[in-house]
Scaffold this motif. Structure first.
Motif, PDB file in Angstrom:
ATOM      1  N   TYR A 264      -0.675  -4.327   2.680  1.00 32.95           N
ATOM      2  CA  TYR A 264       0.743  -4.632   2.465  1.00 32.95           C
ATOM      3  C   TYR A 264       1.613  -3.897   3.488  1.00 32.95           C
ATOM      4  O   TYR A 264       1.339  -2.735   3.817  1.00 32.95           O
ATOM      5  CB  TYR A 264       1.173  -4.266   1.049  1.00 32.95           C
ATOM      6  CG  TYR A 264       0.372  -4.960  -0.022  1.00 32.95           C
ATOM      7  CD1 TYR A 264       0.127  -6.328   0.028  1.00 32.95           C
ATOM      8  CD2 TYR A 264      -0.163  -4.249  -1.083  1.00 32.95           C
ATOM      9  CE1 TYR A 264      -0.624  -6.964  -0.950  1.00 32.95           C
ATOM     10  CE2 TYR A 264      -0.916  -4.873  -2.069  1.00 32.95           C
ATOM     11  CZ  TYR A 264      -1.144  -6.236  -1.986  1.00 32.95           C
ATOM     12  OH  TYR A 264      -1.891  -6.858  -2.954  1.00 32.95           O
TER      13      TYR A 264
ATOM     14  N   VAL B 268       3.580  -1.685  -5.368  1.00 30.81           N
ATOM     15  CA  VAL B 268       3.777  -1.041  -4.070  1.00 30.81           C
ATOM     16  C   VAL B 268       5.234  -1.185  -3.634  1.00 30.81           C
ATOM     17  O   VAL B 268       5.850  -0.231  -3.148  1.00 30.81           O
ATOM     18  CB  VAL B 268       2.809  -1.643  -3.028  1.00 30.81           C
ATOM     19  CG1 VAL B 268       3.235  -1.291  -1.612  1.00 30.81           C
ATOM     20  CG2 VAL B 268       1.386  -1.170  -3.290  1.00 30.81           C
ATOM     21  N   GLU B 269       5.803  -2.371  -3.817  1.00 30.47           N
ATOM     22  CA  GLU B 269       7.203  -2.590  -3.455  1.00 30.47           C
ATOM     23  C   GLU B 269       8.136  -1.752  -4.326  1.00 30.47           C
ATOM     24  O   GLU B 269       9.160  -1.249  -3.846  1.00 30.47           O
ATOM     25  CB  GLU B 269       7.547  -4.076  -3.557  1.00 30.47           C
ATOM     26  CG  GLU B 269       6.887  -4.892  -2.471  1.00 30.47           C
ATOM     27  CD  GLU B 269       7.094  -6.392  -2.614  1.00 30.47           C
ATOM     28  OE1 GLU B 269       7.785  -6.826  -3.560  1.00 30.47           O
ATOM     29  OE2 GLU B 269       6.551  -7.129  -1.768  1.00 30.47           O
TER      30      GLU B 269
ATOM     31  N   SER C  53      -6.061  -9.802  -2.644  1.00 34.12           N
ATOM     32  CA  SER C  53      -4.682  -9.389  -2.848  1.00 34.12           C
ATOM     33  C   SER C  53      -4.262  -9.721  -4.273  1.00 34.12           C
ATOM     34  O   SER C  53      -4.928 -10.491  -4.967  1.00 34.12           O
ATOM     35  CB  SER C  53      -3.763 -10.103  -1.853  1.00 34.12           C
ATOM     36  OG  SER C  53      -2.443  -9.628  -1.965  1.00 34.12           O
TER      37      SER C  53
ATOM     38  N   PHE D 288      -0.459 -10.145  -6.680  1.00 34.41           N
ATOM     39  CA  PHE D 288       0.988 -10.025  -6.802  1.00 34.41           C
ATOM     40  C   PHE D 288       1.359  -8.810  -7.648  1.00 34.41           C
ATOM     41  O   PHE D 288       2.357  -8.136  -7.382  1.00 34.41           O
ATOM     42  CB  PHE D 288       1.586 -11.296  -7.412  1.00 34.41           C
ATOM     43  CG  PHE D 288       1.557 -12.467  -6.469  1.00 34.41           C
ATOM     44  CD1 PHE D 288       2.188 -12.408  -5.235  1.00 34.41           C
ATOM     45  CD2 PHE D 288       0.892 -13.636  -6.813  1.00 34.41           C
ATOM     46  CE1 PHE D 288       2.163 -13.483  -4.367  1.00 34.41           C
ATOM     47  CE2 PHE D 288       0.859 -14.714  -5.947  1.00 34.41           C
ATOM     48  CZ  PHE D 288       1.496 -14.639  -4.716  1.00 34.41           C
TER      49      PHE D 288
ATOM     50  N   GLN E 129       4.397  -2.436   3.250  1.00 36.11           N
ATOM     51  CA  GLN E 129       5.085  -1.242   2.744  1.00 36.11           C
ATOM     52  C   GLN E 129       4.162  -0.028   2.646  1.00 36.11           C
ATOM     53  O   GLN E 129       4.591   1.042   2.242  1.00 36.11           O
ATOM     54  CB  GLN E 129       5.673  -1.523   1.350  1.00 36.11           C
ATOM     55  CG  GLN E 129       6.675  -2.637   1.315  1.00 36.11           C
ATOM     56  CD  GLN E 129       6.038  -4.010   1.133  1.00 36.11           C
ATOM     57  OE1 GLN E 129       4.821  -4.166   1.103  1.00 36.11           O
ATOM     58  NE2 GLN E 129       6.875  -5.026   1.013  1.00 36.11           N
TER      59      GLN E 129
ATOM     60  N   CYS F  87      -6.638  -4.444   0.561  1.00 35.68           N
ATOM     61  CA  CYS F  87      -5.381  -4.217  -0.150  1.00 35.68           C
ATOM     62  C   CYS F  87      -5.585  -3.062  -1.137  1.00 35.68           C
ATOM     63  O   CYS F  87      -6.677  -2.933  -1.678  1.00 35.68           O
ATOM     64  CB  CYS F  87      -4.957  -5.477  -0.901  1.00 35.68           C
ATOM     65  SG  CYS F  87      -4.552  -6.837   0.223  1.00 35.68           S
ATOM     66  N   PRO F  88      -4.621  -2.200  -1.299  1.00 36.42           N
ATOM     67  CA  PRO F  88      -3.205  -2.293  -0.969  1.00 36.42           C
ATOM     68  C   PRO F  88      -2.826  -1.883   0.455  1.00 36.42           C
ATOM     69  O   PRO F  88      -1.664  -2.006   0.829  1.00 36.42           O
ATOM     70  CB  PRO F  88      -2.553  -1.366  -1.986  1.00 36.42           C
ATOM     71  CG  PRO F  88      -3.590  -0.319  -2.240  1.00 36.42           C
ATOM     72  CD  PRO F  88      -4.904  -1.039  -2.170  1.00 36.42           C
TER      73      PRO F  88
ATOM     74  N   GLN G 181       0.991  -5.779  -5.395  1.00 42.57           N
ATOM     75  CA  GLN G 181       2.030  -5.800  -4.379  1.00 42.57           C
ATOM     76  C   GLN G 181       3.395  -5.451  -4.971  1.00 42.57           C
ATOM     77  O   GLN G 181       4.176  -4.716  -4.371  1.00 42.57           O
ATOM     78  CB  GLN G 181       2.087  -7.152  -3.681  1.00 42.57           C
ATOM     79  CG  GLN G 181       3.031  -7.163  -2.502  1.00 42.57           C
ATOM     80  CD  GLN G 181       2.872  -8.382  -1.623  1.00 42.57           C
ATOM     81  OE1 GLN G 181       2.161  -9.330  -1.953  1.00 42.57           O
ATOM     82  NE2 GLN G 181       3.534  -8.373  -0.477  1.00 42.57           N
ATOM     83  N   ASP G 182       3.675  -5.944  -6.164  1.00 41.48           N
ATOM     84  CA  ASP G 182       4.939  -5.613  -6.823  1.00 41.48           C
ATOM     85  C   ASP G 182       5.057  -4.110  -7.074  1.00 41.48           C
ATOM     86  O   ASP G 182       6.132  -3.517  -6.911  1.00 41.48           O
ATOM     87  CB  ASP G 182       5.076  -6.366  -8.148  1.00 41.48           C
ATOM     88  CG  ASP G 182       5.396  -7.836  -7.960  1.00 41.48           C
ATOM     89  OD1 ASP G 182       5.733  -8.253  -6.834  1.00 41.48           O
ATOM     90  OD2 ASP G 182       5.287  -8.588  -8.961  1.00 41.48           O
TER      91      ASP G 182
END
Length: 195
Positions: A131, A103-104, A95, A97, A133, A127-128, A100-101
């Protein structure tokens, strides 16, 4: 490719930092064909959503590898340039950050992110797709059962055909296996629903 002619909108190459996101690996062309190859053109095949457009954003190099930061840049760029659906036929057991950021960022702006669950044949989901989302896609085989290679786990939202999938290849056509092939089936269906 003739089956993508007229379907490509402006994209970007984050590997070479230019406006020519040419597929030098073949994976992206195969995925794009499943989602949206032209129909009724007398050539090859029709994608799931033959009316959809493709925004090519190159985030992996000629060997199919890349970095979290490059993938994240590609996601943000696609969102900022009008993508409604982002297909991520890629993944890693790690994973990030940064990823993930990104994707968010897409999720918060109403962009549907669809990703391949991975090809480990076990858990956890890569991942992704891992996540919350992201719509995570596993693969089914020719008997409509879970494919032996498909990564599985609680994060998987849906499964789609991923074994012996005929689609485009640079200069022709090819048959491939993987959750990377399953994800664009879902992206193509999502495009039809969006339309």
């Amino acid at each position: 490719h003739i089956d993508l002619a007229g379907k490509i909108v402006g994209g970007y190459d984050f590997v070479n930092n230019d406006n020519v996101p040419q597929d030098d690996y073949g994976h992206g062309t195969h995925v794009a064909g499943i989602a949206a190859a032209s129909g009724n053109n007398g050539a090859g095949m029709a994608g799931v959503s033959w009316g959809a457009r493709i925004m090519p954003v190159k985030v992996l190099g000629a060997t199919g590898t890349g970095s979290f930061s490059t993938v994240a840049l590609g996601i943000v760029w696609a969102v900022d340039h009008g993508a409604q659906i982002i297909n991520l036929s890629l993944g890693t057991p790690s994973s990030s950050f940064t990823l993930q950021d990104a994707v968010e960022y897409a999720y918060d702006r109403g962009v549907l992110v669809i990703a391949a669950s991975g090809n480990s044949g076990s858990t956890p989901v890569y991942c992704p797709a891992c996540y919350p989302q992201v719509m995570a896609v596993g693969a089914t085989d020719v008997n409509n059962q879970i494919a032996s290679f498909s990564t599985y786990g609680n994060e998987v939202d849906i499964a789609a055909p991923g074994q012996s999938i005929f689609s485009l290849a640079p200069g022709g056509y090819a048959v491939k296996n993987g959750t990377s092939m399953a994800a664009p089936h879902v992206s193509g269906l999502a495009a039809i629903l969006y339309s």
